[in-house]
Design a protein around this motif. Sequence first.
Motif, PDB file in Angstrom:
ATOM      1  N   LEU A 124       0.838  -1.200  -0.562  1.00  0.00           N
ATOM      2  CA  LEU A 124       0.168   0.541   0.403  1.00  0.00           C
ATOM      3  C   LEU A 124       0.760   1.379   0.089  1.00  0.00           C
ATOM      4  N   VAL A 125       0.623   1.803  -0.798  1.00  0.00           N
ATOM      5  CA  VAL A 125       1.226   3.844  -0.611  1.00  0.00           C
ATOM      6  C   VAL A 125       0.273   4.705  -0.932  1.00  0.00           C
ATOM      7  N   LEU A 126       0.619   5.332   0.449  1.00  0.00           N
ATOM      8  CA  LEU A 126      -0.719   7.182   0.353  1.00  0.00           C
ATOM      9  C   LEU A 126       0.746   7.455  -0.440  1.00  0.00           C
ATOM     10  N   LEU A 127       0.467   8.690  -1.074  1.00  0.00           N
ATOM     11  CA  LEU A 127       1.020   9.017  -1.847  1.00  0.00           C
ATOM     12  C   LEU A 127       0.419  10.643  -2.698  1.00  0.00           C
ATOM     13  N   VAL A 149      -2.366   2.263  -4.625  1.00  0.00           N
ATOM     14  CA  VAL A 149      -2.172   3.677  -4.505  1.00  0.00           C
ATOM     15  C   VAL A 149      -3.476   4.070  -3.932  1.00  0.00           C
ATOM     16  N   ILE A 150      -3.344   4.934  -2.618  1.00  0.00           N
ATOM     17  CA  ILE A 150      -4.490   5.690  -2.605  1.00  0.00           C
ATOM     18  C   ILE A 150      -3.283   7.305  -2.843  1.00  0.00           C
ATOM     19  N   PHE A 151      -4.490   8.197  -3.686  1.00  0.00           N
ATOM     20  CA  PHE A 151      -3.996   9.371  -3.946  1.00  0.00           C
ATOM     21  C   PHE A 151      -4.439  10.671  -2.646  1.00  0.00           C
ATOM     22  N   THR A 152      -3.639  11.450  -2.047  1.00  0.00           N
ATOM     23  CA  THR A 152      -3.032  11.994  -0.967  1.00  0.00           C
ATOM     24  C   THR A 152      -3.672  14.015  -1.616  1.00  0.00           C
ATOM     25  N   THR A 153      -4.092  14.791  -1.460  1.00  0.00           N
ATOM     26  CA  THR A 153      -4.124  15.761  -2.236  1.00  0.00           C
ATOM     27  C   THR A 153      -4.752  16.727  -1.909  1.00  0.00           C
ATOM     28  N   LYS A 154      -4.415  17.832  -2.407  1.00  0.00           N
ATOM     29  CA  LYS A 154      -5.485  19.425  -1.652  1.00  0.00           C
ATOM     30  C   LYS A 154      -6.694  19.350  -3.120  1.00  0.00           C
ATOM     31  N   ASN A 155      -6.600  19.158  -3.864  1.00  0.00           N
ATOM     32  CA  ASN A 155      -7.454  19.617  -5.425  1.00  0.00           C
ATOM     33  C   ASN A 155      -7.878  18.108  -6.104  1.00  0.00           C
ATOM     34  N   GLY A 175      -9.386  18.257  -8.231  1.00  0.00           N
ATOM     35  CA  GLY A 175      -9.140  18.208  -9.071  1.00  0.00           C
ATOM     36  C   GLY A 175      -8.470  16.572 -10.513  1.00  0.00           C
ATOM     37  N   PHE A 176      -7.556  16.863  -9.445  1.00  0.00           N
ATOM     38  CA  PHE A 176      -6.399  16.196  -9.404  1.00  0.00           C
ATOM     39  C   PHE A 176      -6.999  14.363  -9.341  1.00  0.00           C
ATOM     40  N   ALA A 177      -7.321  14.591  -7.968  1.00  0.00           N
ATOM     41  CA  ALA A 177      -7.772  13.231  -7.610  1.00  0.00           C
ATOM     42  C   ALA A 177      -8.847  12.757  -8.547  1.00  0.00           C
ATOM     43  N   VAL A 178      -9.335  12.903  -8.785  1.00  0.00           N
ATOM     44  CA  VAL A 178     -10.573  12.609  -9.666  1.00  0.00           C
ATOM     45  C   VAL A 178      -9.834  11.907 -10.710  1.00  0.00           C
ATOM     46  N   SER A 179      -8.827  12.970 -11.517  1.00  0.00           N
ATOM     47  CA  SER A 179      -8.020  12.346 -12.655  1.00  0.00           C
ATOM     48  C   SER A 179      -6.975  11.655 -12.883  1.00  0.00           C
ATOM     49  N   GLY A 180      -7.044  11.240 -11.495  1.00  0.00           N
ATOM     50  CA  GLY A 180      -5.999   9.939 -10.883  1.00  0.00           C
ATOM     51  C   GLY A 180      -6.936   8.443 -10.510  1.00  0.00           C
ATOM     52  N   TYR A 181      -8.146   8.404 -11.420  1.00  0.00           N
ATOM     53  CA  TYR A 181      -8.946   7.294 -10.908  1.00  0.00           C
ATOM     54  C   TYR A 181      -8.414   6.235 -11.960  1.00  0.00           C
ATOM     55  N   GLY A 182      -7.687   6.005 -12.508  1.00  0.00           N
ATOM     56  CA  GLY A 182      -7.124   4.744 -13.953  1.00  0.00           C
ATOM     57  C   GLY A 182      -6.092   4.552 -12.950  1.00  0.00           C
ATOM     58  N   VAL A 183      -5.114   4.967 -11.645  1.00  0.00           N
ATOM     59  CA  VAL A 183      -4.177   4.610 -11.195  1.00  0.00           C
ATOM     60  C   VAL A 183      -4.101   3.948  -9.958  1.00  0.00           C
ATOM     61  N   ALA A 184      -5.086   4.957  -9.376  1.00  0.00           N
ATOM     62  CA  ALA A 184      -4.823   4.972  -7.763  1.00  0.00           C
ATOM     63  C   ALA A 184      -6.657   4.221  -7.768  1.00  0.00           C
ATOM     64  N   PHE A 185      -6.883   3.719  -6.212  1.00  0.00           N
ATOM     65  CA  PHE A 185      -7.178   2.582  -5.704  1.00  0.00           C
ATOM     66  C   PHE A 185      -7.845   3.849  -5.170  1.00  0.00           C
ATOM     67  N   ARG A 186      -8.072   4.116  -4.568  1.00  0.00           N
ATOM     68  CA  ARG A 186      -9.103   5.781  -3.784  1.00  0.00           C
ATOM     69  C   ARG A 186      -8.006   6.841  -3.709  1.00  0.00           C
ATOM     70  N   PHE A 187      -8.601   8.785  -3.251  1.00  0.00           N
ATOM     71  CA  PHE A 187      -8.165   9.403  -3.040  1.00  0.00           C
ATOM     72  C   PHE A 187      -8.520  10.401  -1.569  1.00  0.00           C
ATOM     73  N   LEU A 188      -7.356  10.729  -0.941  1.00  0.00           N
ATOM     74  CA  LEU A 188      -7.941  11.492   0.345  1.00  0.00           C
ATOM     75  C   LEU A 188      -7.415  12.820   0.136  1.00  0.00           C
ATOM     76  N   VAL A 189      -8.723  13.709   0.434  1.00  0.00           N
ATOM     77  CA  VAL A 189      -8.905  14.865   0.238  1.00  0.00           C
ATOM     78  C   VAL A 189      -8.014  16.091   1.280  1.00  0.00           C
ATOM     79  N   LYS A 190      -6.688  16.166   1.548  1.00  0.00           N
ATOM     80  CA  LYS A 190      -6.460  17.244   2.682  1.00  0.00           C
ATOM     81  C   LYS A 190      -7.000  18.782   2.653  1.00  0.00           C
ATOM     82  N   PRO A 191      -7.285  18.972   4.265  1.00  0.00           N
ATOM     83  CA  PRO A 191      -6.425  17.937   4.998  1.00  0.00           C
ATOM     84  C   PRO A 191      -7.348  16.825   5.831  1.00  0.00           C
ATOM     85  N   ILE A 192      -6.351  15.364   5.683  1.00  0.00           N
ATOM     86  CA  ILE A 192      -7.612  14.779   6.107  1.00  0.00           C
ATOM     87  C   ILE A 192      -7.985  14.469   7.141  1.00  0.00           C
TER      88      ILE A 192
END
Length: 227
Positions: free
Chosen positions: A49-52, A77-83, A85-102
């Motif tokens: 698991l990678v929190l990235l 891969v779980i993406f972490t991001t403040k944006n 928009g970036f998270a939505v575009s990452g669904y092809g390679v990431a399992f989930r995303f977490l928006v900061k502040p988490i």
Amino acid sequence: MNIAICDDEKQELQHIQALLAQYDPTLQADVFYAAADLLQAFENSFYDLVLLDIEMPEPTGYQAAEQLSRRAKPPLVIFTTKNTGFAVSGYGVAFRFLVKPIQFQEFCTVMDAALCAIAPATLSFTQDGELVILPTKDIYYIETFKFTAIIHSKDETYETRLTLKQAERELAAAGFCRIHNSYLVNLQYVSRISLFTTVLIDGTEIPISRARKKDFQDTLQKYLRSH
């Protein structure tokens, strides 16, 4: 289970470390401040698991995730991001995303889903010189006696050379918990807990170590929350 956290902002990285410790103190993570260092680490190690963080200097988190997705055995891969928009575009390679502040509750929800996804479907071992591949969902519990592990499944009992520590490491993500120095149980089959024992759905009573009881109860609560 091996976990990596990658974020170029020290404060954000430390926050994720604190969330992980609060979620499950038994889970440890290696930390990286650059995606290039994370990719280099994969040359000699593997992380389940990678929190990235997505937004980092090149290679960005997204670029690193793309590279990792092309590996023969890619990590989750779980993406972490403040944006977002970036998270939505990452669904092809990431399992989930977490928006900061988490937030902790959201972190728990995503981690529960990730651990379920990573959970091994089978346990492989040898018995009398033959390879046995047993579905983890069929295992009720494992006990050890001297240097032998006795695996109790729905239909059969197996004996193999396996330490409980090895079994615990392989099966923790599959919903197993060590409740005694000699016993590892499948939380799926726990029926009730008394003062000194737990009872499985088939009526088997297994002793609970006093030192492990609280961890067992906490782990069971997390398991029930995610299933």
